[in-house]
Design a protein around this motif. Structure first.
Motif, PDB file in Angstrom:
ATOM      1  N   GLU A 155      10.156   0.233   9.763  1.00  0.00           N
ATOM      2  CA  GLU A 155      10.980   0.784   8.686  1.00  0.00           C
ATOM      3  C   GLU A 155      11.488  -0.302   7.735  1.00  0.00           C
ATOM      4  O   GLU A 155      11.748  -0.030   6.563  1.00  0.00           O
ATOM      5  N   SER A 156      11.636  -1.515   8.232  1.00  0.00           N
ATOM      6  CA  SER A 156      12.063  -2.616   7.357  1.00  0.00           C
ATOM      7  C   SER A 156      10.957  -3.039   6.394  1.00  0.00           C
ATOM      8  O   SER A 156      11.219  -3.811   5.466  1.00  0.00           O
ATOM      9  N   LEU A 157       9.734  -2.540   6.601  1.00  0.00           N
ATOM     10  CA  LEU A 157       8.619  -2.870   5.716  1.00  0.00           C
ATOM     11  C   LEU A 157       8.525  -1.940   4.510  1.00  0.00           C
ATOM     12  O   LEU A 157       7.621  -2.097   3.684  1.00  0.00           O
ATOM     13  N   CYS A 158       9.420  -0.976   4.413  1.00  0.00           N
ATOM     14  CA  CYS A 158       9.398  -0.016   3.311  1.00  0.00           C
ATOM     15  C   CYS A 158      10.062  -0.636   2.077  1.00  0.00           C
ATOM     16  O   CYS A 158      11.181  -1.152   2.157  1.00  0.00           O
ATOM     17  N   ILE A 159       9.381  -0.553   0.929  1.00  0.00           N
ATOM     18  CA  ILE A 159       9.916  -1.060  -0.333  1.00  0.00           C
ATOM     19  C   ILE A 159      10.415   0.095  -1.197  1.00  0.00           C
ATOM     20  O   ILE A 159      11.541   0.081  -1.696  1.00  0.00           O
ATOM     21  N   LEU A 160       9.594   1.097  -1.373  1.00  0.00           N
ATOM     22  CA  LEU A 160       9.932   2.278  -2.163  1.00  0.00           C
ATOM     23  C   LEU A 160       9.449   3.498  -1.399  1.00  0.00           C
ATOM     24  O   LEU A 160       8.248   3.615  -1.109  1.00  0.00           O
ATOM     25  N   SER A 161      10.348   4.362  -1.019  1.00  0.00           N
ATOM     26  CA  SER A 161      10.023   5.494  -0.156  1.00  0.00           C
ATOM     27  C   SER A 161       8.898   6.337  -0.750  1.00  0.00           C
ATOM     28  O   SER A 161       8.928   6.705  -1.935  1.00  0.00           O
ATOM     29  N   ALA A 162       7.896   6.629   0.101  1.00  0.00           N
ATOM     30  CA  ALA A 162       6.739   7.468  -0.221  1.00  0.00           C
ATOM     31  C   ALA A 162       5.852   6.877  -1.317  1.00  0.00           C
ATOM     32  O   ALA A 162       4.931   7.548  -1.794  1.00  0.00           O
ATOM     33  N   LYS A 163       6.099   5.608  -1.717  1.00  0.00           N
ATOM     34  CA  LYS A 163       5.284   4.997  -2.764  1.00  0.00           C
ATOM     35  C   LYS A 163       4.692   3.657  -2.347  1.00  0.00           C
ATOM     36  O   LYS A 163       3.489   3.456  -2.461  1.00  0.00           O
ATOM     37  N   LEU A 164       5.525   2.745  -1.875  1.00  0.00           N
ATOM     38  CA  LEU A 164       5.031   1.405  -1.539  1.00  0.00           C
ATOM     39  C   LEU A 164       5.669   0.920  -0.247  1.00  0.00           C
ATOM     40  O   LEU A 164       6.897   0.992  -0.091  1.00  0.00           O
ATOM     41  N   VAL A 165       4.822   0.437   0.665  1.00  0.00           N
ATOM     42  CA  VAL A 165       5.269  -0.188   1.913  1.00  0.00           C
ATOM     43  C   VAL A 165       4.369  -1.395   2.169  1.00  0.00           C
ATOM     44  O   VAL A 165       3.292  -1.529   1.577  1.00  0.00           O
ATOM     45  N   VAL A 225       0.857  -1.193   0.000  1.00  0.00           N
ATOM     46  CA  VAL A 225       0.000   0.000   0.000  1.00  0.00           C
ATOM     47  C   VAL A 225       0.888   1.236   0.000  1.00  0.00           C
ATOM     48  O   VAL A 225       2.118   1.164   0.172  1.00  0.00           O
ATOM     49  N   GLN A 226       0.265   2.384  -0.187  1.00  0.00           N
ATOM     50  CA  GLN A 226       0.988   3.645  -0.077  1.00  0.00           C
ATOM     51  C   GLN A 226       1.121   4.039   1.389  1.00  0.00           C
ATOM     52  O   GLN A 226       0.174   3.887   2.164  1.00  0.00           O
ATOM     53  N   PRO A 227       2.271   4.542   1.792  1.00  0.00           N
ATOM     54  CA  PRO A 227       2.451   4.913   3.209  1.00  0.00           C
ATOM     55  C   PRO A 227       1.748   6.226   3.548  1.00  0.00           C
ATOM     56  O   PRO A 227       1.271   6.952   2.670  1.00  0.00           O
ATOM     57  N   TYR A 228       1.711   6.517   4.840  1.00  0.00           N
ATOM     58  CA  TYR A 228       1.177   7.809   5.296  1.00  0.00           C
ATOM     59  C   TYR A 228       2.154   8.922   4.922  1.00  0.00           C
ATOM     60  O   TYR A 228       3.360   8.722   4.844  1.00  0.00           O
ATOM     61  N   ARG A 229       1.608  10.108   4.708  1.00  0.00           N
ATOM     62  CA  ARG A 229       2.452  11.215   4.275  1.00  0.00           C
ATOM     63  C   ARG A 229       3.449  11.640   5.351  1.00  0.00           C
ATOM     64  O   ARG A 229       4.575  12.035   5.041  1.00  0.00           O
ATOM     65  N   ASP A 230       3.027  11.565   6.604  1.00  0.00           N
ATOM     66  CA  ASP A 230       3.944  11.976   7.670  1.00  0.00           C
ATOM     67  C   ASP A 230       4.997  10.914   7.968  1.00  0.00           C
ATOM     68  O   ASP A 230       6.004  11.211   8.625  1.00  0.00           O
ATOM     69  N   ARG A 231       4.791   9.649   7.493  1.00  0.00           N
ATOM     70  CA  ARG A 231       5.772   8.581   7.701  1.00  0.00           C
ATOM     71  C   ARG A 231       5.955   7.836   6.370  1.00  0.00           C
ATOM     72  O   ARG A 231       5.435   6.728   6.186  1.00  0.00           O
ATOM     73  N   PRO A 232       6.693   8.421   5.446  1.00  0.00           N
ATOM     74  CA  PRO A 232       6.807   7.793   4.115  1.00  0.00           C
ATOM     75  C   PRO A 232       7.699   6.561   4.084  1.00  0.00           C
ATOM     76  O   PRO A 232       7.651   5.806   3.105  1.00  0.00           O
ATOM     77  N   ASN A 233       8.520   6.343   5.103  1.00  0.00           N
ATOM     78  CA  ASN A 233       9.470   5.219   5.106  1.00  0.00           C
ATOM     79  C   ASN A 233       9.093   4.127   6.102  1.00  0.00           C
ATOM     80  O   ASN A 233       9.939   3.302   6.447  1.00  0.00           O
ATOM     81  N   GLU A 234       7.849   4.099   6.550  1.00  0.00           N
ATOM     82  CA  GLU A 234       7.431   3.114   7.543  1.00  0.00           C
ATOM     83  C   GLU A 234       6.186   2.380   7.061  1.00  0.00           C
ATOM     84  O   GLU A 234       5.274   2.975   6.475  1.00  0.00           O
ATOM     85  N   GLY A 235       6.188   1.072   7.337  1.00  0.00           N
ATOM     86  CA  GLY A 235       5.003   0.277   7.060  1.00  0.00           C
ATOM     87  C   GLY A 235       3.960   0.453   8.151  1.00  0.00           C
ATOM     88  O   GLY A 235       4.128   1.234   9.099  1.00  0.00           O
ATOM     89  N   THR A 236       2.872  -0.291   8.035  1.00  0.00           N
ATOM     90  CA  THR A 236       1.770  -0.159   8.991  1.00  0.00           C
ATOM     91  C   THR A 236       1.457  -1.517   9.612  1.00  0.00           C
ATOM     92  O   THR A 236       1.710  -2.573   9.020  1.00  0.00           O
ATOM     93  N   LEU A 237       0.881  -1.456  10.805  1.00  0.00           N
ATOM     94  CA  LEU A 237       0.435  -2.645  11.545  1.00  0.00           C
ATOM     95  C   LEU A 237      -0.955  -2.371  12.079  1.00  0.00           C
ATOM     96  O   LEU A 237      -1.178  -1.365  12.766  1.00  0.00           O
ATOM     97  N   SER A 238      -1.888  -3.253  11.792  1.00  0.00           N
ATOM     98  CA  SER A 238      -3.276  -3.079  12.240  1.00  0.00           C
ATOM     99  C   SER A 238      -3.796  -4.387  12.822  1.00  0.00           C
ATOM    100  O   SER A 238      -3.442  -5.477  12.349  1.00  0.00           O
TER     101      SER A 238
END
Length: 449
Positions: free
Chosen positions: A124-134, A69-82
């Motif tokens: 941060e290890s969940l980031c694939i492409l900064s500000a585009k895909l995590v 998915v696309q990351p949040y704008r305030d955290r472009p280099n971090e993945g998400t956990l829900s």
């Protein structure tokens, strides 16, 4: 949650009094002590990240999935956990289907706060492409059977499923290097999540008497108790989160005492979870299916041969497979060279045997079938004559000088000649043949006259 459970069970006054009087005597209905956990059992499913936890009679299942998915704008280099929870009426009649109730929302928030605010998972290890895909990690918790203390059972299930989950490996490609390629498990081995520590939730139940504190309350005790507190700690003693949803007030002294107890219990639970996960990983590695490659062309002594073999396609085994191929090439070359050299040696030996052949009775000679070679040699030695080989050579030399004539031999004279040779062991093969030639010559001369 307590109100709904209390309304669903509707314990009588005698039952409530019996439970409280037993706790004053440091006894519980199920026979445990006030600070004892129920039996824990962790079962892993076939898929990665699928776990079923049974704490006493409470059963909870957890499943982890991931998507880009696309990351949040305030955290472009971090993945998400829900965290998502599902309460089914099959687990408890008080649970209503459809929209999650207050108890389901509260359970999800307790587990989410313990994992996310403590930063147990490296996002941060969940980031694939900064500000585009995590990678977005989703944990689905299903309540299968409610027998009390759903928070602890669901937290253990979430931790175990996160430890066994494997996400696909990704790489960047394309002309601009911005194209994301997701590799299937058959091509590259999936990667585990980076987890720094395990925040374990420990739930305490309080009653009207402040000195009555129980650990891991059952559904009967939840219907009687007047307060509850959940402390989330790791094995190092760090407090990750504390949740107290109202109810009876408790003093600071009781809270500190509960935190010390929670530290000990969290260490024990962490060891049990890690042991179960390690055992599962070992079994998974033993039952892992080896992937096979197509046949490989190998050049052996200038010829190309197709050799089918097993080859692991994982990155960790590529070097070993290359070494095995080189060794296979060397072995096949050596075997081929040995075969050719042995064939040459055999041919040379055959040529030498043909050159050194002197002569003697053979299977195609009709006169040698009934002749004993040993007796023939002995008779020649006694008479002082030459060997049959020399006689044959002289016959070969003198043969072209004589005129070639057709010789017809009847079967009857041949049989008589053979019988005479058997009776006269001193005669040679030449002596046996000469009379026949003489008779034929005489017959031809008479016919000419």
């Amino acid at each position: 949650m307590e109100q709904r459970l209390a309304n669903s069970w509707r314990l009588t006054a005698n039952e409530k009094k019996f439970i409280e009087s037993a706790l004053l005597s440091e006894l519980r209905v199920d026979g445990r002590g006030p600070l004892d956990y129920r039996k824990l059992n962790i079962k892993f499913g076939k898929d990665d990240g699928s776990v079923e936890v049974q704490l006493g009679e409470t059963r909870v299942m957890s499943y982890v999935s991931a998507q880009l998915v696309q990351p949040y704008r305030d955290r472009p280099n971090e993945g998400t956990l829900s965290i998502f929870t599902e309460f089914s009426p099959m687990a408890d009649p008080s649970f209503e289907p459809g929209r999650p109730g207050e108890s389901a929302v509260e359970l999800g928030r307790i587990i989410d706060r313990g994992l996310r605010e403590s930063r147990a998972i490296d996002t941060e290890s969940l980031c694939i492409l900064s500000a585009k895909l995590v990678w977005a990690i989703r944990v689905d918790i299903h309540i299968l059977d409610n027998a009390g203390n759903l928070v602890d059972a669901a937290n253990i299930a979430a931790l175990a499923s996160l430890l066994t989950f494997r996400r696909p490996e990704c790489s960047l490609g394309g002309e601009d290097g911005q194209q994301v390629v997701v590799h299937p498990p058959e091509v590259r081995e999936p990667l585990p999540l980076i987890i720094h520590h395990l925040p374990v939730a420990v739930t305490f139940g309080y009653f009207s008497n402040e000195n009555l504190v129980v650990l891991d309350p059952t559904y009967h005790e939840e219907a009687v108790m007047t307060g509850r507190m959940t402390a989330t700690l790791n094995a190092n003693g760090d407090v990750c989160a504390i949740q107290k949803p109202g109810g009876q007030e408790i003093s600071q002294r009781v809270i500190m005492h509960c935190l010390r107890l929670a530290h000990v219990k969290a260490g024990d639970m962490t060891a049990k979870i890690k042991d179960a996960v390690e055992k599962h990983n070992t079994e998974r590695a033993l039952q892992k299916i080896k992937r096979h490659s197509s046949s490989v062309a190998v050049d052996v002594c200038g010829t190309t041969a197709r050799l089918g073999g097993k080859q692991n396609q994982s990155d960790g085994d590529k070097e070993g497979s290359r070494l095995d191929q080189l060794k296979l090439k060397d072995e096949t070359k050596a075997m081929e060279c040995d075969a050719t050299s042995s064939a040459q040696v055999q041919s040379n030996k055959k040529d030498e045997s043909l050159k050194n052949f002197i002569g003697g009775p053979s299977s195609w000679d009709p006169y040698s079938e009934c002749v004993n070679s040993d007796l023939l040699k002995a008779s020649l030695a006694s008479r002082g004559q030459s060997t049959p080989s020399k006689q044959k050579e002289s016959r070969r030399e003198t043969k072209p000088e004589e005129p070639q004539k057709e010789i017809k031999i009847d079967s009857a004279p041949m049989d008589t000649a053979l019988t005479s040779e058997q009776s006269n062991e001193g005669k040679t093969l030449k002596d046996a043949v000469k009379p026949k030639h003489k008779r034929k010559k005489k017959g031809s001369s008479n016919n000419g006259n």
